[in-house]
Design an enzyme around this catalytic site. Structure first.
Site, PDB file in Angstrom:
ATOM      1  N   HIS A 198       0.648  -1.149  -0.197  1.00 32.26           N
ATOM      2  CA  HIS A 198       0.024   0.001  -0.217  1.00 32.26           C
ATOM      3  C   HIS A 198       0.710   1.433  -0.038  1.00 32.26           C
ATOM      4  O   HIS A 198       0.504   2.336  -0.454  1.00 32.26           O
ATOM      5  CB  HIS A 198      -0.941   0.007   1.254  1.00 32.26           C
ATOM      6  CG  HIS A 198      -2.166   0.710   1.030  1.00 32.26           C
ATOM      7  ND1 HIS A 198      -2.343   1.656   0.060  1.00 32.26           N
ATOM      8  CD2 HIS A 198      -3.581   0.575   1.692  1.00 32.26           C
ATOM      9  CE1 HIS A 198      -3.562   2.187   0.045  1.00 32.26           C
ATOM     10  NE2 HIS A 198      -4.279   1.336   0.855  1.00 32.26           N
ATOM     11  N   GLY A 199       1.983   1.089   0.359  1.00 36.14           N
ATOM     12  CA  GLY A 199       2.865   2.329   0.337  1.00 36.14           C
ATOM     13  C   GLY A 199       3.426   2.417  -1.102  1.00 36.14           C
ATOM     14  O   GLY A 199       3.873   3.637  -1.149  1.00 36.14           O
TER      15      GLY A 199
END
Length: 264
Positions: free
Chosen positions: A137-138
């Site tokens: 998700h980063g």
């Protein structure tokens, strides 16, 4: 060098084995008529024709100040090393597929490798093949990830252009000189617009909740005012995946009755 926003940094810095920050997409494909038993092999071969594009051609590097992290472009990333084949075995069904995907999804992505993996599952009834793509998700937000997933799906059965998840945000082939700057400006404007809409939604939510507390509105009931016993446990990476089919008409009806949006 691509930069990481404060939110992206948080997804990376707050990750633990009990709190993995993975996002993923699962697609189940039916083989074309007459494709035989080698559909998965041919599908993988076609996908491997596709180049690795941003943000999936980035690697993590130490940032200017510890513990911050940075991204660095790497044109040598080989999708073959990030692709994994699985056979679900005799008598496999969707439930067995979901069980395998849940176990894969909870494992942390190695930080010294590209932050994505592709998993190909064969053995489903009627020769179907499942593709599961997992990333961090980063590396990408939810909206960007949905755009990538939508972009690899052909608009008609006659579209034979091979696509793969790892192509990422593909640039137009006919981009004019200065197109990159124009695209960057467009992305910035879209980011501002999304931030504006998010802030507007938060203000409306706060207003409706305030009116509800005064008995004057129909805001959402506050969740978990008292924590259910089932949540009074240490955090765990375990996930349970289930599936169902609901028509858009039914979803719209539910949204109308709940005074909510279809997306909610």
């Amino acid at each position: 060098m691509p930069t990481l926003s404060s939110i992206d940094q948080a997804f990376l810095l707050l990750e633990t084995p009990e709190r993995p920050m993975n996002v993923g997409a699962l697609i189940v494909l039916a083989p074309p008529r007459g494709s035989g038993q080698r559909f998965a092999d041919r599908l993988v071969a076609r996908m491997l024709e596709c180049p690795v594009g941003p943000p999936f051609n980035y690697r993590l590097r130490p940032g200017p100040v510890r513990p911050l992290l940075a991204l660095e472009e790497d044109d040598t990333i080989d999708p073959r090393r990030q692709l994994h084949r699985h056979s679900l075995g005799r008598g496999a069904n969707v439930d067995r597929l979901l069980d395998r995907v849940c176990r894969i999804h909870t494992k942390l992505l190695p930080r010294d490798e590209p932050l994505w993996q592709t998993h190909v599952f064969s053995g489903l009834p009627r020769g179907r093949v499942a593709l599961y793509f997992k990333t961090h998700h980063g590396l990408i937000d939810g909206i960007g990830f949905l755009r990538i997933v939508s972009g690899i799906v052909g608009k008609s059965a006659s579209d034979r252009t091979p696509h793969a998840f790892w192509e990422g945000m593909r640039a137009p082939k006919d981009a004019a000189p200065g197109g990159a700057a124009v695209a960057a400006a467009g992305n910035l404007l879209r980011s501002f617009d999304e931030a504006r809409r998010t802030a507007n939604d938060l203000v409306r939510l706060g207003l409706h909740q305030a009116l509800r507390s005064l008995g004057l509105g129909h805001g959402l009931a506050p969740a978990f005012v008292g924590t259910p016993d089932v949540l009074k446990t240490p955090p765990s990476p375990n996930r349970v995946l289930a599936h169902c089919a609901v028509s858009l008409t039914e979803v719209r009806g539910i949204a109308a009755r709940a005074d909510a949006k279809v997306n909610d």
